[in-house]
Enzyme design. Sequence first.
Site, mmCIF file in Angstrom:
data_model
loop_
_atom_site.group_PDB
_atom_site.id
_atom_site.type_symbol
_atom_site.label_atom_id
_atom_site.label_comp_id
_atom_site.label_asym_id
_atom_site.label_seq_id
_atom_site.Cartn_x
_atom_site.Cartn_y
_atom_site.Cartn_z
ATOM 1 N N SER A 1 0.798 -1.229 0.000
ATOM 2 C CA SER A 1 0.000 0.000 0.000
ATOM 3 C C SER A 1 0.826 1.273 0.000
ATOM 4 O O SER A 1 0.306 2.346 -0.315
ATOM 5 C CB SER A 1 -0.931 0.015 1.225
ATOM 6 O OG SER A 1 -0.180 0.034 2.425
ATOM 7 N N LYS B 1 -12.038 -1.170 0.763
ATOM 8 C CA LYS B 1 -11.402 -0.649 -0.446
ATOM 9 C C LYS B 1 -12.257 -0.970 -1.663
ATOM 10 O O LYS B 1 -13.204 -0.252 -1.957
ATOM 11 C CB LYS B 1 -9.979 -1.178 -0.518
ATOM 12 C CG LYS B 1 -9.156 -0.674 0.687
ATOM 13 C CD LYS B 1 -7.800 -1.244 0.785
ATOM 14 C CE LYS B 1 -7.035 -0.631 1.954
ATOM 15 N NZ LYS B 1 -7.622 -0.932 3.279
ATOM 16 N N HIS C 1 -5.286 -4.638 -0.542
ATOM 17 C CA HIS C 1 -5.265 -3.704 -1.671
ATOM 18 C C HIS C 1 -5.308 -4.415 -3.018
ATOM 19 O O HIS C 1 -5.316 -3.749 -4.057
ATOM 20 C CB HIS C 1 -4.017 -2.823 -1.598
ATOM 21 C CG HIS C 1 -4.077 -1.785 -0.527
ATOM 22 N ND1 HIS C 1 -4.554 -0.512 -0.736
ATOM 23 C CD2 HIS C 1 -3.731 -1.845 0.780
ATOM 24 C CE1 HIS C 1 -4.483 0.183 0.401
ATOM 25 N NE2 HIS C 1 -3.990 -0.606 1.326
#
Length: 408
Positions: free
Chosen positions: A188, A248, A216
Amino acid sequence: MKTSNSSFLAFAERRFRLSGRALIENGHPYFVPTDGLEAQSDMWPHGYLSMSHYDYLGLMHHPATTTAAKAAIDAQGTGVGASRLVGGERLAHRALEEDMADFLGVGGVLSVISGYLTNVSVIGLLVGPRDLVLVDELAHNSIMVGARGVKGRFETYAHNDLDDLERLLREHRAEYNRVLICTDGLFSMDGDITDLPRLLDMKDAYDAWLLLDEAHSYGVLGATGRGLCEHFGEDPNRVEIAIGTLSKSFASSGGFIAANSDVIEWMRFCLPGFVYSVGLGPSTVASAHAALQVLRTEPERVAKLRANSRDFLQKAADAGLNTGTAIGEAVVPILFETPDECVFVAEALMQQGIYAPPVVHVGVPKDMPRIRFFISAAHSTADIDRVIKAVEEALQAATALRQRMSAE
């Protein structure tokens, strides 16, 4: 007279100072009420633009996710009121978990109230006093905290350096009962990935387990957003434990674990972060499940995200900006020479309506300040061009200011 309270305050102030307080004493771009910025969008010629949110697939305001969340609140209220083990769960919990497991191609999924807590709790459950945990030195802080808290031995290996990891395995594997390797799927802070095929072969050769944090990378990597395994064409069942997040690509909040169905069933009764935490709220579950369903039916969102990310990376390179080891998948940092330069650029972007806070001192090495740009499928080519131009102009202004100050 000195009191325990005054010593506590002195301790807090000292730690804050060591963490870089001086950088923000004259104003800073953190904790900005972004809904306020959105409401004032017309104060900038090109409007407000966020490059700081993880809305990779552009689903935070999608009618499917918002409608599902509202309907869940109307039907079930705002919370679940207890741990799922002691207070019962909702039908929606299992429906989300089963659908997610099917999407990822694994035996089972267990959702947890916090993505951060998921890593900390899982590592603590898996590693005992006679075990070894090996962690990529740039793995997420939740992995680091979980690994440092175990009773076994904790070691880091150089970032994405599998030769270094193999050295540690070769030298120490025989000394320990179990070995757990922990790394991110998509890092990230740097936007790069690990060599999963080699890592899988290595952990099998040394009889080690792998915890892969896909927070992610789900919804980002692979042709249909199924993560690092799909990206490399590997069977996800070769990974003992995968950690995901709903905050996310799935436009909600909370974390989840993907693993063998028997492992998941064990964790339902024994994982502290699940057993002793409240279950996900109805609106959270509903919005995440709706986002998953959109991803299933609209995989072109992943392709659009990838195209935007590669476009951003290429244009940054053409402008001579330092993007480090980023591969152009959702997260693209731009690195700066000094923290002051990094903060200056972030402030210049904000003055133009572009929200992208600097990352300095805490979270990255002191000599590698950066601004992370989170790319979304919802971004346009004009958005990307606007950001790159703004960074270029801000750097030119920073250089001119530095030269002027040196001359004086």
